[in-house]
Design an enzyme around this catalytic site. Structure first.
Site, PDB file in Angstrom:
ATOM      1  N   ASP A 354       0.495  14.230  -5.526  1.00  0.00           N
ATOM      2  CA  ASP A 354      -0.703  14.022  -4.721  1.00  0.00           C
ATOM      3  C   ASP A 354      -0.730  15.105  -3.644  1.00  0.00           C
ATOM      4  O   ASP A 354       0.282  15.751  -3.371  1.00  0.00           O
ATOM      5  CB  ASP A 354      -0.653  12.626  -4.090  1.00  0.00           C
ATOM      6  N   ASP A 666       1.537   8.504  -2.463  1.00  0.00           N
ATOM      7  CA  ASP A 666       1.729   7.564  -1.353  1.00  0.00           C
ATOM      8  C   ASP A 666       0.685   6.460  -1.339  1.00  0.00           C
ATOM      9  O   ASP A 666       0.917   5.401  -0.786  1.00  0.00           O
ATOM     10  CB  ASP A 666       1.708   8.306  -0.014  1.00  0.00           C
ATOM     11  N   ASP A 670      -2.177   5.839  -6.470  1.00  0.00           N
ATOM     12  CA  ASP A 670      -1.164   6.568  -7.220  1.00  0.00           C
ATOM     13  C   ASP A 670      -0.260   5.639  -8.036  1.00  0.00           C
ATOM     14  O   ASP A 670       0.445   6.105  -8.929  1.00  0.00           O
ATOM     15  CB  ASP A 670      -0.273   7.373  -6.263  1.00  0.00           C
TER      16      ASP A 670
END
Length: 948
Positions: A354, A666, A670
């Site tokens: 990410d 996080d 995700d």
């Protein structure tokens, strides 16, 4: 009007599944059967809570400790060792329960030790993960019975009226009824780094999650402004709940190491059966066994040798090596939840990461300041006020440019509701991250104290989505005047300016000034910077007491700032190291494509101008079939504006293409991809609890560089696993071949019973069963464990990752194992022949002495092999002093062998006799042939590789 609290539940029709973002607020309220002013009454809220259940995500029941302990026995190697215990106990029973079943006890102890290590390490990881979790209870402001109250978010129900204010955590999905400069941080759900400005207006068409401006969602937070919203979904019905559903549907696959251990277990199981049958058959037919006692002896010896051929220490050593690796990773802030996951990162060929909070700090930072006299660059990232405002590479000095940029940063900080404070060495903000960025930049210019002493806030004109401006009225105590300070969208603010600040003075705003400002805006936007403009004016003494937006005119343009969520300073170096190691880094984010491209280019993930694939483009590819997606993921390294299902499909496509995928993240969005990946890595500081639960590893410092350190550690662990596997298997191969070839060639080497050790022609074994058990005891434990502690080689991160189909024990390793075992066996048997009369080499010693010498050669050969197996290519003499643990283990094993040869009671127990110093020298020379064979083999391999 609210329904009567006594109305029976069946009379209430279920809520329709219409999209509330496309419905007028009145319709949403009517559908939810609630009142905007009074909210629900307490009795109705309690009834709905009982009907729908608490506003919480479904969680798995905790696994009892005893079940976690039993789970440690779920391993093919453990099954093999349990079978070995049963066989050994059976042999012990056939022998009439004579003595203690030492081998069965030792193997059982190893099995229990392995289970205990695995259980304790998993418990330690769980405790560490729990310590990272923020356990504070989230509450929400709601209207109940016509009064504002705060209730635990788990008690929210559909139809509740949420009262939103800055700093609030949003406890449920809700449709906005009012929004006053309401900005919401949605990074945990959408990946969008900037706070989203909300608007209560009805959407005209269905929109993606990040673009539903009239909705707020569970798990996000209010960054600024106020709002009123009606709860439309709770618990598993929320967008976060939808992700949790996806998470539950994802099966957690075994790690590559678990698959390899299972494969090794099957291979060893087959090998044990083959060895047992071959040895027993050889003993029966070659050894001229004609009595029942001889048959029983042959059966028992064959079973004992087969059990000895199993490296019973392997599971415990494997667990210990992984546990040591886990401890080293914990020192680098990486918490591994399962031992078997340690090696997986070392095998990773792709890291999907990410952006927000992983590659970036998730801390908005002013990067550029522009004004009439030029521009400056602000160094340092994040909320810590460490850095400088620089012009042309040097700190900005006093002068016209400094005066203008001071006005910009001071004005932006005055028109702000954010606060910045230091807490135990860490800098924290309260409020909108963009406003906090202005406070930090002002401190870097060194004028924060002067602003707070000079200016006093009088009133505020809140931000408005239509005006796109925010203003404050402040009293300048130094010059005894009242100022209006405005910040907002540059294109809007420019239209309200009539003058421009130049140095310490003010000039009329000319077309050239406007054109330059527009060029600055375009340049900053092109660099993916979010732009803000700052202006001000002196208010007349008769200005209205109640300020209104009508005051925002005839402004003096101070200048503009460019803001970005910057990449972590160490991330670029970590990505470069990963690429050098053959690991591809892919960015998958919900942020804007332009921002994603800028960050990815800065970090070296892509080159300038490379394609960024958006969620909409992915939907088009998915409509064309899996082949189209597979082709895209082979060449695309940056994905933007993607949904959680997109992340999942990208990970699955990479896995289908043969990659071992590590996924970092996080946010809640995700979590499904983290669970599906070969190893999911969650952020410990900014990560949500859902994400941490789904991951197999947690980064306590949220640092991408820690992942690369974990890759290095994982590769070192895998290399060490191969080292001690080579060592254990070649050692056990040497024992099996010594007995097997010794029985077949007994007459050739003079290994007979003619000297009174039995009836003529009877079977005589080159080694006793007790001697084989002793060899396993002193050579299979400490030296193998020491090999597992070998430091990583210098080229660990210069090799490509191993491929998914590569075996831990490949053909080349099996060839080396068999060759080394054969050299050990020949050296042992030739030593016995040298000492015994007759055979190929004429000797003059008795069978006990010859056996003791052969026994010693086999022990020493395995200890020489410790140094040989440290590398498949490099000489054993390179880096001899780099592993003191190995030298300690070898010295301990030599001392124990000296004891078994020279201590009288051990002579009786193990059938040995003392050797002279010359005989010891001969044994050492013969044992060293293993080392010289290994050196020669490496030279030949190197020459063949160069020729190829």
């Amino acid at each position: 009007m609210q329904p009567d609290a006594q109305t029976p539940a069946p009379a209430e029709p279920p809520l329709r599944q219409d999209d509330p973002s496309l419905m007028p607020a009145d319709s949403v309220l009517q559908q939810a059967r609630t009142d905007q002013t009074r909210g629900l009454d307490s009795a109705e809220a309690a009834r709905r809570l009982a009907q729908d259940g608490p506003n919480a995500l479904d969680t798995q029941a905790p696994v009892p400790g005893w079940r976690k302990f039993l789970r440690q026995f779920h391993d093919p190697l453990i099954y093999l060792l349990l079978a070995a215990i049963a066989i050994t106990l059976g042999a012990w029973a056939i022998e009439g329960y004579a003595g203690w079943p030492v081998d069965a006890i030792v193997i059982a102890a190893v099995v229990l030790l392995n289970a205990l290590i695995g259980y304790l390490q998993e418990a330690k990881a769980e405790n560490a993960a729990a310590a990272l979790a923020r356990m504070t209870e989230v509450t929400a402001g709601v209207m109940r019975d016509g009064e504002l109250m705060r209730v635990p978010s788990q008690q929210l129900v559909r139809g509740d009226i949420l009262v939103l204010a800055e700093g609030d955590a949003i406890g449920a999905d809700a449709r906005l009824l009012q929004a006053n400069a309401l900005r919401v941080q949605e990074a945990s759900l959408t990946g969008e780094s900037e706070a989203v400005l909300k608007d209560a207006a009805v959407l005209q068409a269905p929109a993606s999650l990040g673009d539903r401006l009239n909705m707020v969602y569970k798990g996000t937070a209010v960054a600024g402004g106020t709002g009123l919203a009606v709860v439309t979904a709770t618990g598993m019905g929320t967008e976060m709940g939808a992700i949790a559903h996806m998470l539950a549907a994802e099966k957690e696959d075994d790690t590559p190491l678990q698959k390899e251990v299972r494969h090794i277990g099957r291979m060893l199981g087959i090998a044990v059966i083959v060895i047992a049958v071959a040895v027993i058959g050889t003993l029966l037919f070659v050894g001229h066994v004609h009595t029942l006692q001889g048959v029983v002896t042959a059966l028992l010896f064959g079973v004992s040798l087969a059990v000895a051929a199993v490296p019973e220490g392997l599971p415990a050593i494997l667990s210990l090596v992984l546990a040591l690796g886990v401890q080293r990773m914990a020192e680098h802030k990486a918490i591994v939840k399962k031992l078997s996951s340690v090696e997986t990162l070392g095998s990773a060929s792709v890291i999907c990461t990410d952006k927000t909070g992983t590659l970036t700090k998730s801390e908005m930072t002013v990067e550029r300041v522009t004004s009439a006299s030029g521009e400056s660059h602000v160094t340092g990232v994040g909320y810590a006020p460490e850095g400088q405002v620089q012009h042309e590479g040097a700190e900005l000095q006093q002068g016209p440019l400094h005066s203008e940029h001071r006005a910009i940063l001071t004005g932006g900080s005055l028109a702000s509701n954010a606060t910045l404070r230091e807490c135990e060495g860490n800098w924290e903000i309260q409020g909108d991250p963009t406003e906090a960025a202005l406070l930090v930049a002002e401190r870097k210019l060194g004028v924060d104290g002067a602003r707070t002493e000079r200016f006093e806030r009088v009133a505020e004109i809140p931000f408005d989505s239509e005006r796109k401006l925010m203003s404050v009225i402040v009293r300048d105590k130094q010059q005894q005047r009242t100022l209006l300070v405005t910040k907002g969208a540059p294109d809007v603010l420019l239209q309200r300016c009539t003058h421009v600040r130049v140095g310490d003075g003010v000039q009329a705003l000319e077309d050239t000034h406007v054109e330059q400002a527009q060029r600055d805006i375009e340049a900053m936007s092109g660099d993916a910077l979010r732009t803000l403009a700052v202006g001000y004016r002196v208010l007349p003494e008769d200005a209205p007491a109640q300020p209104t937006p009508e005051l925002e005119h005839d402004l003096v343009l101070a200048g503009m700032v460019g803001i970005i969520d910057p990449p972590r300073p160490e991330a670029a170096q970590a990505i470069a190291e990963a690429r050098a190691a053959g690991v591809r880094v892919i960015m998958i984010t919900g942020d804007h494509p332009r921002t994603a491209q800028r960050i990815a280019t800065d970090l070296g993930i892509i080159e300038a101008g490379d394609t960024v694939l958006t969620g909409d483009a992915l939907d088009e590819l998915l409509s064309l079939g899996d082949a189209a997606l597979a082709k895209a993921v082979r060449s695309t390294s940056v994905y933007a504006r993607v949904a959680p299902e997109h992340k999942l499909r990208i990970v699955e496509a990479l896995q289908t293409d043969g990659h071992i995928v590590a996924m970092t993240g996080d946010g809640v969005n995700d979590a499904p991809a983290l669970k599906s990946a070969d190893i999911g890595v969650a952020m410990g500081v900014t990560g949500t609890e859902v994400t941490k639960e789904a991951a197999r590893m947690i980064l306590a410092d949220d640092n991408f560089a820690t992942i690369v350190q974990a890759v290095r550690e994982g590769r070192g662990i895998f290399s060490n696993i191969r080292k001690f596997l080579r060592y254990l298997l070649s050692s056990n191969m040497g024992e099996v071949l010594t007995v097997f070839l010794g029985v077949i060639g007994a007459g050739v080497i003079g290994l007979t019973a003619a000297d009174g050790h039995g009836p003529a022609g009877a079977l005589v074994l080159p080694l006793l069963a007790t001697q084989i058990l002793w060899i396993n005891l002193i050579t299979d434990s400490a030296p193998a464990l020491a090999l597992g502690m070998d430091p990583p080689s210098a080229n660990t991160m210069r090799r490509p990752p191993r491929k998914l189909g590569d075996r831990v024990i490949d053909g080349a390793m099996w060839s080396g194992v068999i060759q080394t075992g054969l050299v050990m066996a020949l050296a042992t048997l030739l030593t016995i022949d040298w000492f015994l009369p007759g055979g190929l080499l004429e000797g003059g010693q008795d069978l006990t002495t010859a056996r003791t010498a052969g026994f010693t050669v086999l022990v020493l050969a395995q200890l020489f092999n410790c140094f040989n197996v440290r590398s498949e290519d490099s000489s054993a003499f390179r880096g001899l002093g780099s592993n003191p643990w190995l030298w300690g283990a070898v010295l301990l094993s030599v001392l124990l062998q000296v004891a078994v040869v020279h201590v009288s009671w051990l002579n009786t127990a193990f059938g040995t006799t003392p050797l002279t110093l010359a005989q010891w020298g001969w044994c050492a020379v013969m044992a060293s042939t293993v080392l010289w064979h290994g050196e020669l083999r490496k030279l030949v391999r190197g020459a063949l590789r160069q020729r190829a």
